[in-house]
Scaffold this motif. Sequence first.
Motif, PDB file in Angstrom:
ATOM      1  N   MET A 130       0.694  -1.220   0.074  1.00 40.40           N
ATOM      2  CA  MET A 130       0.006   0.033   0.098  1.00 40.40           C
ATOM      3  C   MET A 130       0.959   1.364   0.074  1.00 40.40           C
ATOM      4  N   TRP A 131       1.860   1.259   0.795  1.00 41.49           N
ATOM      5  CA  TRP A 131       2.913   2.235   0.731  1.00 41.49           C
ATOM      6  C   TRP A 131       3.314   2.700  -0.639  1.00 41.49           C
ATOM      7  N   VAL A 132       3.822   1.666  -1.302  1.00 41.53           N
ATOM      8  CA  VAL A 132       4.313   1.595  -2.802  1.00 41.53           C
ATOM      9  C   VAL A 132       3.309   2.456  -3.620  1.00 41.53           C
ATOM     10  N   HIS A 133       2.254   2.023  -3.568  1.00 38.07           N
ATOM     11  CA  HIS A 133       0.907   2.774  -4.445  1.00 38.07           C
ATOM     12  C   HIS A 133       0.891   4.147  -3.949  1.00 38.07           C
ATOM     13  N   ASP A 134       0.995   4.145  -2.654  1.00 41.31           N
ATOM     14  CA  ASP A 134       0.529   5.744  -1.958  1.00 41.31           C
ATOM     15  C   ASP A 134       1.677   6.704  -2.358  1.00 41.31           C
ATOM     16  N   HIS A 135       3.176   6.168  -2.191  1.00 42.57           N
ATOM     17  CA  HIS A 135       4.173   6.938  -2.249  1.00 42.57           C
ATOM     18  C   HIS A 135       4.983   6.644  -3.167  1.00 42.57           C
ATOM     19  N   PHE A 136       5.518   5.868  -3.506  1.00 41.88           N
ATOM     20  CA  PHE A 136       6.572   5.381  -4.324  1.00 41.88           C
ATOM     21  C   PHE A 136       6.412   6.054  -5.623  1.00 41.88           C
ATOM     22  N   LYS A 137       7.648   6.840  -6.045  1.00 40.76           N
ATOM     23  CA  LYS A 137       7.778   7.609  -7.238  1.00 40.76           C
ATOM     24  C   LYS A 137       8.659   6.785  -8.232  1.00 40.76           C
ATOM     25  N   PRO A 138       8.306   5.810  -9.008  1.00 38.69           N
ATOM     26  CA  PRO A 138       9.093   5.415  -9.721  1.00 38.69           C
ATOM     27  C   PRO A 138       9.907   6.294 -10.911  1.00 38.69           C
ATOM     28  N   ARG A 139      11.113   5.928 -11.290  1.00 39.04           N
ATOM     29  CA  ARG A 139      11.881   6.886 -12.599  1.00 39.04           C
ATOM     30  C   ARG A 139      11.998   5.785 -13.574  1.00 39.04           C
ATOM     31  N   SER A 140      11.920   6.131 -14.839  1.00 33.12           N
ATOM     32  CA  SER A 140      12.024   5.442 -15.942  1.00 33.12           C
ATOM     33  C   SER A 140      13.301   4.541 -15.833  1.00 33.12           C
ATOM     34  N   THR A 141      14.430   4.842 -15.115  1.00 32.08           N
ATOM     35  CA  THR A 141      15.923   4.394 -15.261  1.00 32.08           C
ATOM     36  C   THR A 141      15.764   3.370 -14.158  1.00 32.08           C
ATOM     37  N   ASP A 142      14.664   3.125 -13.405  1.00 35.34           N
ATOM     38  CA  ASP A 142      14.686   2.281 -12.344  1.00 35.34           C
ATOM     39  C   ASP A 142      14.843   0.637 -12.626  1.00 35.34           C
TER      40      ASP A 142
END
Length: 341
Positions: A69-81
Amino acid sequence: MDSFLPSPDCDTISKTYNGQIDSHLIQKTNEGYREILPNLPRGKGWMTEHLVQYQGVWLTPNFALKGLMWVHDHFKPRSTDIFLATFPKTGTTWLKALTFATVNRTRYGFADHPLLTTVPHGCLPFLEACPNDLDGFPSPRLLSTHIPYTLLPNSMTVNQSCRFAYICRDPKDVLVSKWLFMNKLRPKELAPISLEEAFELFCQGISHYGPYWDHVLGYWKASLETPEKVLFLKYEELKEEPSVVVKRLGEFLGHPFSLEELSKGVVAEIVKLCSFENLSNLEVNKSSVLKLSTQIIIDNRHFFRKGKVGDGKSYLTDEMIKRINEITSEKLLGSGLVFGS
Ligand code: A3P
């Protein structure tokens, strides 16, 4: 290669697991978590008292569900991840070491490599542990997750060109490895889980991030649809031809090995550094611990048991082997994916 900025060092990464997630950030996640938790189906836990089923996937409530749930709420992926995605006990530790060593090969020498003094899990942040400071990490970030492909936010799969290296393993070996591992971590006040019980639960799909077959198929299908984004590996192939797989990994990660590196034996050095024999005999992996949260502290030695292909069969009865093989054939039917017998 030149534009590559190295990941933070292992010390920085281990500090991200301080169990003190920014309180205002976690508040929203906590509220959502408390709201849905009472209504989720429950099943017996392996390491915790119970697991909960969320959108078809079995998760530990306080860690994996909250982490998701934290990943859905807060994680900001980058295209380079770059993500290492695995189902637990399929070779996460090994693939983490290989990836870290491959991507950082021009940064560290083999004689004083961080993997000689840090458990591979300390070299790549684990997403569901809600690591702090990820926004401050330079790109490309190397991260790891057990989240099934189908439960990842669109921001990681559709909207961005993040890459995933996934490793799977024969389900019999996964089951036995998981059963032995989880019993070691199971609190003393809970009776150990018998193999028979673990087998039943695993076959019903009730195990962390299970059903196992759905987890594998999610990444398998994604690898067929978007091979440039998802690299699908098998533990057994890695065991058989580690150098071939490491070369593929390097190419996929955007760090192909040059002819000069190949002739200098760099791939062989990485394979040797990350081998079971080497890692399992290092002092750090025999005597130190990994702290994933205030409650989850794991002896590093538990990440290294035998590291063999086919060991699961020596624990299972013929009947169990037959049943798990049948489930596997049924689940994978038509997918083009097969495991050995
Ligand atoms: P066994 O219990 O069958 O020995 P994970 O890292 O996903 O938790 O998976 C753990 C399994 O990978 C364990 O399997 C462990 O021994 C094995 N393993 C750990 N490091 C390894 C390495 N460097 N090479 C091969 N296998 C490894």
